[in-house]
Design a protein around this motif. Sequence first.
Motif, mmCIF file in Angstrom:
data_model
loop_
_atom_site.group_PDB
_atom_site.id
_atom_site.type_symbol
_atom_site.label_atom_id
_atom_site.label_comp_id
_atom_site.label_asym_id
_atom_site.label_seq_id
_atom_site.Cartn_x
_atom_site.Cartn_y
_atom_site.Cartn_z
ATOM 1 N N ASP A 36 31.147 36.095 63.622
ATOM 2 C CA ASP A 36 31.812 36.638 62.430
ATOM 3 C C ASP A 36 31.055 36.249 61.169
ATOM 4 N N LEU A 37 30.640 34.974 61.077
ATOM 5 C CA LEU A 37 29.893 34.509 59.907
ATOM 6 C C LEU A 37 28.548 35.218 59.797
ATOM 7 N N LYS A 38 27.883 35.408 60.931
ATOM 8 C CA LYS A 38 26.597 36.104 60.927
ATOM 9 C C LYS A 38 26.770 37.536 60.434
ATOM 10 N N GLU A 39 27.850 38.185 60.836
ATOM 11 C CA GLU A 39 28.123 39.547 60.392
ATOM 12 C C GLU A 39 28.340 39.581 58.885
ATOM 13 N N GLU A 40 29.066 38.580 58.362
ATOM 14 C CA GLU A 40 29.295 38.500 56.906
ATOM 15 C C GLU A 40 27.988 38.306 56.165
ATOM 16 N N VAL A 41 27.168 37.373 56.644
ATOM 17 C CA VAL A 41 25.901 37.054 55.988
ATOM 18 C C VAL A 41 24.939 38.231 56.065
ATOM 19 N N ASP A 42 24.920 38.911 57.188
ATOM 20 C CA ASP A 42 23.995 40.024 57.373
ATOM 21 C C ASP A 42 24.450 41.303 56.669
ATOM 22 N N GLY A 43 25.685 41.324 56.138
ATOM 23 C CA GLY A 43 26.188 42.500 55.437
ATOM 24 C C GLY A 43 25.445 42.694 54.126
ATOM 25 N N PRO A 44 25.740 43.786 53.419
ATOM 26 C CA PRO A 44 25.023 44.038 52.160
ATOM 27 C C PRO A 44 25.356 42.993 51.106
ATOM 28 N N LYS A 45 24.375 42.699 50.266
ATOM 29 C CA LYS A 45 24.620 41.800 49.142
ATOM 30 C C LYS A 45 25.546 42.499 48.159
ATOM 31 N N LYS A 46 26.266 41.697 47.388
ATOM 32 C CA LYS A 46 27.178 42.252 46.393
ATOM 33 C C LYS A 46 26.781 41.769 44.999
ATOM 34 N N MET A 47 26.938 42.672 44.023
ATOM 35 C CA MET A 47 26.689 42.327 42.631
ATOM 36 C C MET A 47 27.811 42.886 41.766
ATOM 37 N N THR A 48 28.265 42.064 40.834
ATOM 38 C CA THR A 48 29.236 42.512 39.831
ATOM 39 C C THR A 48 28.619 42.291 38.456
ATOM 40 N N ILE A 49 28.658 43.322 37.634
ATOM 41 C CA ILE A 49 28.159 43.229 36.261
ATOM 42 C C ILE A 49 29.323 43.548 35.333
ATOM 43 N N ILE A 50 29.506 42.722 34.311
ATOM 44 C CA ILE A 50 30.516 42.990 33.287
ATOM 45 C C ILE A 50 29.767 43.492 32.055
ATOM 46 N N ALA A 51 30.016 44.740 31.674
ATOM 47 C CA ALA A 51 29.358 45.348 30.514
ATOM 48 C C ALA A 51 30.332 45.334 29.334
ATOM 49 N N THR A 52 29.992 44.577 28.293
ATOM 50 C CA THR A 52 30.901 44.406 27.149
ATOM 51 C C THR A 52 30.383 45.022 25.857
ATOM 52 N N LYS A 53 29.123 45.470 25.854
ATOM 53 C CA LYS A 53 28.525 45.963 24.612
ATOM 54 C C LYS A 53 28.231 47.453 24.730
ATOM 55 N N GLY A 54 28.346 48.148 23.611
ATOM 56 C CA GLY A 54 28.156 49.592 23.620
ATOM 57 C C GLY A 54 27.039 50.067 22.718
ATOM 58 N N TRP A 74 22.658 47.349 48.050
ATOM 59 C CA TRP A 74 23.679 46.391 47.617
ATOM 60 C C TRP A 74 24.981 47.120 47.289
ATOM 61 N N ASP A 75 26.075 46.409 47.408
ATOM 62 C CA ASP A 75 27.395 46.873 46.976
ATOM 63 C C ASP A 75 27.537 46.446 45.516
ATOM 64 N N VAL A 76 27.533 47.422 44.585
ATOM 65 C CA VAL A 76 27.474 47.104 43.157
ATOM 66 C C VAL A 76 28.664 47.686 42.404
ATOM 67 N N VAL A 77 29.254 46.839 41.562
ATOM 68 C CA VAL A 77 30.326 47.253 40.656
ATOM 69 C C VAL A 77 29.918 46.873 39.236
ATOM 70 N N VAL A 78 30.085 47.804 38.290
ATOM 71 C CA VAL A 78 29.902 47.494 36.870
ATOM 72 C C VAL A 78 31.254 47.709 36.201
ATOM 73 N N PHE A 79 31.832 46.619 35.720
ATOM 74 C CA PHE A 79 33.133 46.641 35.056
ATOM 75 C C PHE A 79 32.887 46.736 33.556
ATOM 76 N N HIS A 80 33.294 47.867 32.947
ATOM 77 C CA HIS A 80 33.074 48.109 31.514
ATOM 78 C C HIS A 80 34.337 47.765 30.743
ATOM 79 N N THR A 81 34.184 46.910 29.748
ATOM 80 C CA THR A 81 35.325 46.511 28.941
ATOM 81 C C THR A 81 34.917 46.481 27.467
ATOM 82 N N HIS A 185 36.200 41.220 43.118
ATOM 83 C CA HIS A 185 34.847 41.619 43.536
ATOM 84 C C HIS A 185 33.839 40.561 43.112
ATOM 85 N N MET A 186 34.029 40.007 41.921
ATOM 86 C CA MET A 186 33.116 38.994 41.419
ATOM 87 C C MET A 186 33.108 37.748 42.311
ATOM 88 N N ALA A 187 34.293 37.359 42.781
ATOM 89 C CA ALA A 187 34.399 36.161 43.625
ATOM 90 C C ALA A 187 33.662 36.332 44.941
#
Length: 195
Positions: A36-54, A74-81, A185-187
């Motif tokens: 199970d741990l190997k499957e987690e480690v071998d899965g795609p990397k994750k990135m979270t970006i918080i975009a605060t400037k416009g 990678w599994d990527v999320v950009v959270f715009h605030t 997602h960030m965690a």
Amino acid sequence: MSTDTPNAGEGTNASDGDSDRELADRIEELEAELADLKEEVDGPKKMTIIATKGTLDMAYPPLILASTAAAFGWDVVVFHTFWGLDILHEEKSKNLKLSAVGNPSMPMPNAMAALPGMDSMATRMMNRKIEENGTATIEELIDVSLDTGVELQACQMTMDLMDYDEAEFYDGVVSGVGAATALEHMAESDVQLLV
């Protein structure tokens, strides 16, 4: 007095058999956990970006990093605030400005940068440079990000605060996202960035 030792398997009692069975069960359990741990480690990397400037110069980093990471799988999320929502706004994203004041990389002193019209002039200069170099526009980077699977999120609290309607955002933007979802997602992410 005899010095003979029993052969392997001789002289064992029922409790030894139970110990062997418990040990074998524990080994199976640990092997399953390891798989199970190997499957987690071998899965795609994750990135979270918080975009605060416009601003124009601050819209590029989250989109370039996100689309590049997604291109690598990678599994990527950009959270715009806050002002970062302007990047997702179809009309405002086409008219993002470059602030000349307080930017130490601008080739002019702050006293001059504060003069009326300097932000517009700096923005025109940057847009001309973007066009001359064939650099992707913000709109193109948003399309690339969405096409490569980046999840572009709009903060619900900021949408309410700034009276933005989800219909004003690019198609494919996920609206109504709260801080708790972004934190979750960030965690789980390998990389977290605040831009």
